[in-house]
Enzyme design. Structure first.
Site, PDB file in Angstrom:
ATOM      1  N   TYR A  86       0.720   3.263  -7.882  1.00 18.76           N
ATOM      2  CA  TYR A  86       1.495   2.036  -7.701  1.00 18.76           C
ATOM      3  C   TYR A  86       1.701   1.703  -6.233  1.00 18.76           C
ATOM      4  O   TYR A  86       1.550   2.532  -5.352  1.00 18.76           O
ATOM      5  CB  TYR A  86       2.839   2.117  -8.425  1.00 18.76           C
ATOM      6  CG  TYR A  86       3.850   3.063  -7.821  1.00 18.76           C
ATOM      7  CD1 TYR A  86       4.847   2.595  -6.962  1.00 18.76           C
ATOM      8  CD2 TYR A  86       3.833   4.415  -8.116  1.00 18.76           C
ATOM      9  CE1 TYR A  86       5.784   3.456  -6.419  1.00 18.76           C
ATOM     10  CE2 TYR A  86       4.769   5.291  -7.581  1.00 18.76           C
ATOM     11  CZ  TYR A  86       5.741   4.804  -6.737  1.00 18.76           C
ATOM     12  OH  TYR A  86       6.674   5.648  -6.192  1.00 18.76           O
ATOM     13  N   CYS A  87       2.038   0.436  -6.010  1.00 20.24           N
ATOM     14  CA  CYS A  87       2.432  -0.080  -4.702  1.00 20.24           C
ATOM     15  C   CYS A  87       3.508  -1.121  -4.975  1.00 20.24           C
ATOM     16  O   CYS A  87       3.987  -1.228  -6.098  1.00 20.24           O
ATOM     17  CB  CYS A  87       1.229  -0.641  -3.936  1.00 20.24           C
ATOM     18  SG  CYS A  87       0.331  -1.947  -4.790  1.00 20.24           S
ATOM     19  N   LYS A  88       3.898  -1.873  -3.992  1.00 17.81           N
ATOM     20  CA  LYS A  88       5.014  -2.792  -4.184  1.00 17.81           C
ATOM     21  C   LYS A  88       4.805  -3.737  -5.363  1.00 17.81           C
ATOM     22  O   LYS A  88       5.632  -3.831  -6.259  1.00 17.81           O
ATOM     23  CB  LYS A  88       5.279  -3.600  -2.909  1.00 17.81           C
ATOM     24  CG  LYS A  88       6.491  -4.504  -3.058  1.00 17.81           C
ATOM     25  CD  LYS A  88       6.859  -5.203  -1.771  1.00 17.81           C
ATOM     26  CE  LYS A  88       8.117  -6.020  -1.981  1.00 17.81           C
ATOM     27  NZ  LYS A  88       8.518  -6.724  -0.763  1.00 17.81           N
TER      28      LYS A  88
END
Length: 145
Positions: A86-88
């Site tokens: 995941y990322c933002k």
């Protein structure tokens, strides 16, 4: 769209908000989280975690982390676990890592891997710099076959 999108049975992609929902991770059986950001939090849950501290910017070198991340995803899956990347927003950085994994460990072309991730998470859009890094990675993988 599901909060945790299943790329393959044991590889998921999401945004940071979904990644920090403990009950969601437990329900899905996530055992490892790869956080592709400098600032996003880690889940409050007993998991194997890795942070790759890059911004979503075309000049950031994410490719130097491709092998490390794909090795971790592969070993997590081989040991019976599930990996969440995941990322933002779950659009560029995390998608780039999932695509790199599919290319390296599932022998997909860049376009096949991109389309597979796009099918499960239509909002993905690796930035131009990451896309260029994926193109170079594809060439290096082909040379090493």
């Amino acid at each position: 769209m599901s909060e945790l999108c299943k790329v393959i049975d044991s590889l998921l992609i999401s945004n940071a908000r979904a990644a920090c929902k403990k009950e969601l991770l437990i329900t899905e059986g996530v055992t490892c989280c790869i956080n592709i950001s400098k600032r996003q939090p880690f889940p409050d849950h007993d998991l194997h975690t890795l942070r790759i501290p890059v911004f979503d910017h075309p000049l950031q070198n994410l490719s130097k982390h491709f092998d490390h991340c794909t090795d971790l995803i592969d070993s997590t899956i081989r040991s019976g676990g599930k990996c969440l990347v995941y990322c933002k927003h779950g659009r560029s950085r995390s998608a780039t890592i999932c695509i790199a994994y599919l290319m390296r460990c599932k022998n997909m072309t860049l376009m096949e891997a991109f389309q597979m991730v796009k099918r499960v998470r239509p909002s993905i859009e690796p930035n131009a710099g990451f896309w260029s890094q994926l193109e170079s990675y594809e060439k290096s993988l082909q040379r090493n076959q």
